[in-house]
Design a protein around this motif. Sequence first.
Motif, PDB file in Angstrom:
ATOM      1  N   LYS B 101       0.865  -1.179   0.000  1.00 42.58           N
ATOM      2  CA  LYS B 101       0.000   0.000   0.000  1.00 42.58           C
ATOM      3  C   LYS B 101       0.905   1.233   0.000  1.00 42.58           C
ATOM      4  O   LYS B 101       1.563   1.524   0.988  1.00 42.58           O
ATOM      5  N   TYR B 102       0.910   1.917  -1.115  1.00 42.52           N
ATOM      6  CA  TYR B 102       1.752   3.076  -1.286  1.00 42.52           C
ATOM      7  C   TYR B 102       0.927   4.367  -1.256  1.00 42.52           C
ATOM      8  O   TYR B 102      -0.211   4.397  -1.711  1.00 42.52           O
ATOM      9  N   ILE B 103       1.565   5.434  -0.772  1.00 38.65           N
ATOM     10  CA  ILE B 103       1.072   6.782  -1.003  1.00 38.65           C
ATOM     11  C   ILE B 103       2.129   7.466  -1.856  1.00 38.65           C
ATOM     12  O   ILE B 103       3.306   7.527  -1.467  1.00 38.65           O
ATOM     13  N   PHE B 104       1.721   7.955  -3.011  1.00 39.41           N
ATOM     14  CA  PHE B 104       2.655   8.606  -3.913  1.00 39.41           C
ATOM     15  C   PHE B 104       2.597  10.117  -3.764  1.00 39.41           C
ATOM     16  O   PHE B 104       1.529  10.693  -3.500  1.00 39.41           O
ATOM     17  N   GLY B 105       3.739  10.760  -3.955  1.00 39.26           N
ATOM     18  CA  GLY B 105       3.769  12.210  -4.075  1.00 39.26           C
ATOM     19  C   GLY B 105       3.250  12.631  -5.438  1.00 39.26           C
ATOM     20  O   GLY B 105       2.971  11.792  -6.302  1.00 39.26           O
ATOM     21  N   THR B 106       3.142  13.916  -5.631  1.00 43.11           N
ATOM     22  CA  THR B 106       2.574  14.448  -6.875  1.00 43.11           C
ATOM     23  C   THR B 106       3.563  14.465  -8.026  1.00 43.11           C
ATOM     24  O   THR B 106       3.195  14.799  -9.134  1.00 43.11           O
ATOM     25  N   GLY B 107       4.803  14.127  -7.743  1.00 43.90           N
ATOM     26  CA  GLY B 107       5.783  14.012  -8.815  1.00 43.90           C
ATOM     27  C   GLY B 107       6.559  15.289  -9.063  1.00 43.90           C
ATOM     28  O   GLY B 107       6.074  16.399  -8.830  1.00 43.90           O
TER      29      GLY B 107
END
Lengths: 115, 114
Positions: B101-107
């Motif tokens: 389960k990942y939370i990604f940044g906006t890049g």
Amino acid sequence: SAVISQKPSRDICQRGTSLTIQCQVDSQVTMMFWYRQQPGQSLTLIATANQGSEATYESGFVIDKFPISRPNLTFSTLTVSNMSPEDSSIYLCSVGDGANTGELFFGEGSRLTVL
Amino acid sequence: AQSVTQLDSQVPVFEEAPVELRCNYSSSVSVYLFWYVQYPNQGLQLLLKYLSGSTLVKGINGFEAEFNKSQTSFHLRKPSVHISDTAEYFCAVSDFAGTYKYIFGTGTRLKVLA
């Protein structure tokens, strides 16, 4: 590592229609994941698909809108139902590395544009 | 709840110059940290990851990142960039590697200029 193939790579769809995205993995995997990447935004997990059981959806995503199939350990489909322009996104299939080190492998994505 | 912040949406840099892409996270539990790269029209590829041990992590293509628990940061660095490093870079956090389960940044879009 895992090699993941997605079809279609891109499509242009009409409002109100549905489209099914296929994800094929070159090895057997327990968990497969579907992500959405909206234009200019990050990745959001839609659901986790385990073989032999119903998919587990994240908050904000429902089965009626994004039905998922997982008939075996190498294949999954995601359907985007009754599409609207807000569904225009890249949809990514991913799998874990199987060694519990946390790495995810991603397909190249399916870029959908809804008119 | 966990979150990831990538403050820089775009970073232009000249070829052979150093670069740092910033990533800050918040979490109430121990975390695992990742950097992924997305080249144009491709899926994401793992650059490096921090699970435990040494806080300086080396990855592919000459990239490295340092986990700083007190500053809740995991900045990505490269001493000399190439044109081929032009891509989107995503920082991600997970509370346990096994769940994926990942939370990604906006890049951060890195653009290397000739």
